[in-house]
Design a protein around this motif. Structure first.
Motif, PDB file in Angstrom:
ATOM      1  N   GLN A  10       3.998  31.497  30.263  1.00 49.89           N
ATOM      2  CA  GLN A  10       3.663  31.185  31.638  1.00 49.89           C
ATOM      3  C   GLN A  10       3.187  32.411  32.399  1.00 49.89           C
ATOM      4  OE1 GLN A  10       3.503  28.026  32.853  1.00 49.89           O
ATOM      5  NE2 GLN A  10       3.994  27.495  30.761  1.00 49.89           N
ATOM      6  N   LYS A  11       3.264  33.571  31.811  1.00 51.65           N
ATOM      7  CA  LYS A  11       2.787  34.786  32.449  1.00 51.65           C
ATOM      8  C   LYS A  11       1.338  35.018  32.059  1.00 51.65           C
ATOM      9  CE  LYS A  11       4.610  39.297  33.525  1.00 51.65           C
ATOM     10  NZ  LYS A  11       5.548  40.330  33.165  1.00 51.65           N
ATOM     11  N   LEU A  60      -9.638  26.446  24.513  1.00 48.94           N
ATOM     12  CA  LEU A  60     -10.322  25.180  24.214  1.00 48.94           C
ATOM     13  C   LEU A  60     -10.447  24.950  22.711  1.00 48.94           C
ATOM     14  CD1 LEU A  60     -13.141  25.166  26.911  1.00 48.94           C
ATOM     15  CD2 LEU A  60     -11.024  23.829  26.877  1.00 48.94           C
ATOM     16  N   TYR A  61     -10.755  25.996  21.971  1.00 46.92           N
ATOM     17  CA  TYR A  61     -10.887  25.880  20.521  1.00 46.92           C
ATOM     18  C   TYR A  61      -9.570  25.400  19.899  1.00 46.92           C
ATOM     19  CZ  TYR A  61     -11.345  27.195  15.633  1.00 46.92           C
ATOM     20  OH  TYR A  61     -11.357  27.170  14.267  1.00 46.92           O
ATOM     21  N   TRP A  62      -8.462  26.087  20.229  1.00 47.52           N
ATOM     22  CA  TRP A  62      -7.187  25.745  19.600  1.00 47.52           C
ATOM     23  C   TRP A  62      -6.636  24.412  20.104  1.00 47.52           C
ATOM     24  CZ3 TRP A  62      -6.329  27.572  15.174  1.00 47.52           C
ATOM     25  CH2 TRP A  62      -6.778  28.833  14.823  1.00 47.52           C
ATOM     26  N   ALA A  63      -6.952  24.044  21.335  1.00 45.29           N
ATOM     27  CA  ALA A  63      -6.543  22.726  21.835  1.00 45.29           C
ATOM     28  C   ALA A  63      -7.257  21.629  21.051  1.00 45.29           C
ATOM     29  CB  ALA A  63      -6.843  22.601  23.320  1.00 45.29           C
ATOM     30  N   LEU A  87      -4.277  23.537  26.669  1.00 42.96           N
ATOM     31  CA  LEU A  87      -5.115  23.029  27.764  1.00 42.96           C
ATOM     32  C   LEU A  87      -4.535  23.383  29.126  1.00 42.96           C
ATOM     33  CD1 LEU A  87      -6.228  19.554  26.396  1.00 42.96           C
ATOM     34  CD2 LEU A  87      -7.663  21.569  26.806  1.00 42.96           C
ATOM     35  N   ALA A  88      -3.224  23.337  29.249  1.00 42.56           N
ATOM     36  CA  ALA A  88      -2.579  23.715  30.512  1.00 42.56           C
ATOM     37  C   ALA A  88      -2.841  25.190  30.816  1.00 42.56           C
ATOM     38  CB  ALA A  88      -1.082  23.434  30.445  1.00 42.56           C
ATOM     39  N   VAL A  93      -5.666  29.507  34.033  1.00 47.05           N
ATOM     40  CA  VAL A  93      -6.370  30.784  34.175  1.00 47.05           C
ATOM     41  C   VAL A  93      -7.875  30.633  34.397  1.00 47.05           C
ATOM     42  CG1 VAL A  93      -4.635  32.007  32.834  1.00 47.05           C
ATOM     43  CG2 VAL A  93      -6.662  31.120  31.687  1.00 47.05           C
ATOM     44  N   LYS A  94      -8.394  29.417  34.330  1.00 45.38           N
ATOM     45  CA  LYS A  94      -9.844  29.204  34.392  1.00 45.38           C
ATOM     46  C   LYS A  94     -10.477  29.781  35.655  1.00 45.38           C
ATOM     47  CE  LYS A  94     -11.596  25.326  35.591  1.00 45.38           C
ATOM     48  NZ  LYS A  94     -12.096  23.994  35.799  1.00 45.38           N
ATOM     49  N   ASP A  95      -9.981  29.438  36.816  1.00 46.96           N
ATOM     50  CA  ASP A  95     -10.603  29.896  38.057  1.00 46.96           C
ATOM     51  C   ASP A  95     -10.588  31.418  38.178  1.00 46.96           C
ATOM     52  OD1 ASP A  95     -11.249  27.319  38.813  1.00 46.96           O
ATOM     53  OD2 ASP A  95      -9.432  27.053  40.012  1.00 46.96           O
TER      54      ASP A  95
END
Length: 115
Positions: A10-11, A60-63, A87-88, A93-95
């Motif tokens: 979560q970090k 995305l690859y591993w999901a 995915l979570a 971290v996407k933005d």
């Protein structure tokens, strides 16, 4: 959660202290024991952006891989749960990762083409 070397902390790797430590270590390994200050700040910032964007691609690859494994694998493992975790983390971290792209100055030749 820790499976196959993946730790959901979560970090995340977006912790700037951790990222800066990784950068320094990587630079010292590839360029010998030199001071981090010897590198151009723009070059370091570009490397941070590259790491952040590739981290998104990795999530995305591993999901996707885990979803396929959930369907076809005979191994007793919660692949679907692993996929949800990746995915979570991608969405978390996407933005910030994509926002880093705006901080990188464009090379002058590219800026001329854009104007």
């Amino acid at each position: 959660l820790q499976y196959l070397g993946f730790v959901d902390s979560q970090k995340g790797v977006d912790d700037q202290l951790q990222v800066r430590h990784v950068d320094k270590t990587e630079l010292e390994e590839s360029h010998g024991s030199v001071a981090l200050d010897a590198f151009d700040k723009t070059e370091l910032e570009a490397m941070l952006v590259e790491v952040a964007v590739y981290a998104l691609a990795s999530h995305l690859y591993w999901a996707t891989w885990a979803i396929l494994q959930a369907k076809f694998s005979t191994i007793a493992f919660d692949f679907f749960g692993y996929s949800k975790t990746r995915l979570a983390e991608y969405h978390r971290v996407k933005d910030a990762a994509l926002g880093m792209l705006e901080r990188i100055p464009k090379p002058s030749s590219l800026q001329d083409d854009l104007d």
